[in-house]
Motif scaffolding. Structure first.
Motif, PDB file in Angstrom:
ATOM      1  N   HIS A  98      19.657 -68.716-102.554  1.00 28.40           N
ATOM      2  CA  HIS A  98      18.688 -69.065-103.276  1.00 28.40           C
ATOM      3  C   HIS A  98      18.910 -69.995-104.175  1.00 28.40           C
ATOM      4  O   HIS A  98      18.375 -71.221-105.309  1.00 28.40           O
ATOM      5  CB  HIS A  98      17.633 -68.087-103.672  1.00 28.40           C
ATOM      6  N   SER A  99      20.177 -69.268-105.743  1.00 27.98           N
ATOM      7  CA  SER A  99      19.944 -69.620-107.017  1.00 27.98           C
ATOM      8  C   SER A  99      20.902 -71.240-107.128  1.00 27.98           C
ATOM      9  O   SER A  99      20.321 -71.228-107.782  1.00 27.98           O
ATOM     10  CB  SER A  99      20.896 -68.668-107.927  1.00 27.98           C
ATOM     11  N   ARG A 100      21.535 -71.069-105.651  1.00 32.48           N
ATOM     12  CA  ARG A 100      22.496 -71.746-105.950  1.00 32.48           C
ATOM     13  C   ARG A 100      21.796 -73.571-105.696  1.00 32.48           C
ATOM     14  O   ARG A 100      21.941 -74.220-105.729  1.00 32.48           O
ATOM     15  CB  ARG A 100      23.699 -71.663-104.757  1.00 32.48           C
ATOM     16  N   SER A 103      20.085 -74.612-108.446  1.00 30.77           N
ATOM     17  CA  SER A 103      20.712 -74.781-109.234  1.00 30.77           C
ATOM     18  C   SER A 103      21.251 -76.382-109.058  1.00 30.77           C
ATOM     19  O   SER A 103      21.044 -77.412-109.463  1.00 30.77           O
ATOM     20  CB  SER A 103      21.909 -74.712-109.509  1.00 30.77           C
ATOM     21  N   PHE A 159      11.483 -69.943-110.006  1.00 31.99           N
ATOM     22  CA  PHE A 159      12.361 -69.880-111.154  1.00 31.99           C
ATOM     23  C   PHE A 159      11.689 -68.523-111.183  1.00 31.99           C
ATOM     24  O   PHE A 159      12.390 -67.326-111.756  1.00 31.99           O
ATOM     25  CB  PHE A 159      12.391 -70.737-112.192  1.00 31.99           C
ATOM     26  N   GLN A 162      11.442 -65.630-109.279  1.00 35.49           N
ATOM     27  CA  GLN A 162      13.044 -65.096-108.834  1.00 35.49           C
ATOM     28  C   GLN A 162      13.058 -64.574-110.398  1.00 35.49           C
ATOM     29  O   GLN A 162      13.509 -63.256-110.200  1.00 35.49           O
ATOM     30  CB  GLN A 162      14.171 -65.796-109.394  1.00 35.49           C
ATOM     31  N   HIS A 166      14.408 -60.174-109.825  1.00 32.85           N
ATOM     32  CA  HIS A 166      14.915 -58.651-110.348  1.00 32.85           C
ATOM     33  C   HIS A 166      14.045 -58.738-111.408  1.00 32.85           C
ATOM     34  O   HIS A 166      14.910 -57.141-111.378  1.00 32.85           O
ATOM     35  CB  HIS A 166      16.283 -60.441-111.202  1.00 32.85           C
ATOM     36  N   PHE A 179      22.070 -64.833-112.417  1.00 32.86           N
ATOM     37  CA  PHE A 179      21.219 -64.474-110.903  1.00 32.86           C
ATOM     38  C   PHE A 179      20.153 -65.611-110.969  1.00 32.86           C
ATOM     39  O   PHE A 179      20.672 -66.549-109.833  1.00 32.86           O
ATOM     40  CB  PHE A 179      20.618 -63.577-110.916  1.00 32.86           C
ATOM     41  N   ILE A 180      19.760 -67.042-112.118  1.00 32.02           N
ATOM     42  CA  ILE A 180      18.920 -67.511-112.525  1.00 32.02           C
ATOM     43  C   ILE A 180      19.349 -68.357-112.936  1.00 32.02           C
ATOM     44  O   ILE A 180      20.022 -68.398-114.085  1.00 32.02           O
ATOM     45  CB  ILE A 180      17.873 -66.930-113.013  1.00 32.02           C
TER      46      ILE A 180
END
Length: 218
Positions: A98-100, A103, A159, A162, A166, A179-180
């Motif tokens: 998800h984060s990748r 990004s 975002f 997320q 978390h 994580f973000i």
């Protein structure tokens, strides 16, 4: 973009898959693609710097360059953006982190972003044609990760979700950057916005996680 003779770069480390992409592209009627294939970062860097490509397919998981300067598809995507600014970029990968993904969208902004498990040959043809016609094409997994939610006319993006997720898992705000791909300041600003949005009162100790769960956001 005028669709005639187009230089197409395929960056994919599995030769069978790369050749399958080539065959799919050659079956698109009305376009003559001049196709180059790179199976690792060094080959890709050489082709990017030697030839102007109109469009590229890029995998994210690749053998690193000998000098270890280019270690993954993101590095090559950035190089493409800098070296050939007019090149249309389609990322085609099995990576679903998800984060990748978020990004990559934020930093590279590909015209197309597809998860291999989402698509078949017809989807790939459609993606290529859409991108060449200045449209974006995201496969269903990417769309689900980037979809936005609107509450009371205010948009909550991924975002924000997320951050809420978390926090609900017990993470501290200071640790969310693990994580973000956002700074602590950006995360704090988003938390303040979310508290204002989700709270129906002026309660100072409003519980952001409970408020988000009540609205079904997490």
């Amino acid at each position: 973009m005028k669709l005639n003779d187009l230089n197409f770069l395929i960056i994919e480390d599995h030769k069978i898959i790369a050749n399958a992409y080539k065959n799919i592209l050659m079956a698109i009627p009305g376009i003559n693609f001049n196709i180059s294939i790179a199976n690792n970062c060094d080959e890709a860097v050489n082709l990017i710097r030697r030839k102007k490509h109109h469009i590229a397919i890029l995998d994210l998981q690749l053998p690193i360059s000998e000098n270890e300067r280019f270690i993954c598809g993101e590095d090559l995507g950035t190089l493409l953006r800098n070296e050939i600014t007019s090149c249309k970029l389609i990322i085609l990968t099995s990576v679903t982190d998800h984060s990748r993904i978020l990004s990559i969208i934020q930093q590279i902004d590909p015209e197309g972003f597809l998860i291999k498990a989402d698509i078949d040959s017809e989807d790939l043809k459609t993606a290529v044609l859409d991108v060449l016609n200045n449209k974006r094409y995201y496969s269903k997994t990417i769309n689900s990760l980037t979809k936005k939610t609107t509450i009371n006319g205010i948009t909550i993006d991924d975002f924000d979700r997320q951050i809420l997720y978390h926090l609900s898992m017990g993470e501290k705000t200071k640790d969310l950057t693990k994580f973000i791909p956002l700074s602590i300041r950006a995360i704090e600003v988003r938390k303040t916005k979310l508290k204002t949005l989700l709270s129906n009162t002026s309660e100072e100790n409003f519980n952001l996680v409970k408020g988000a769960k009540k609205l079904g956001l997490i």
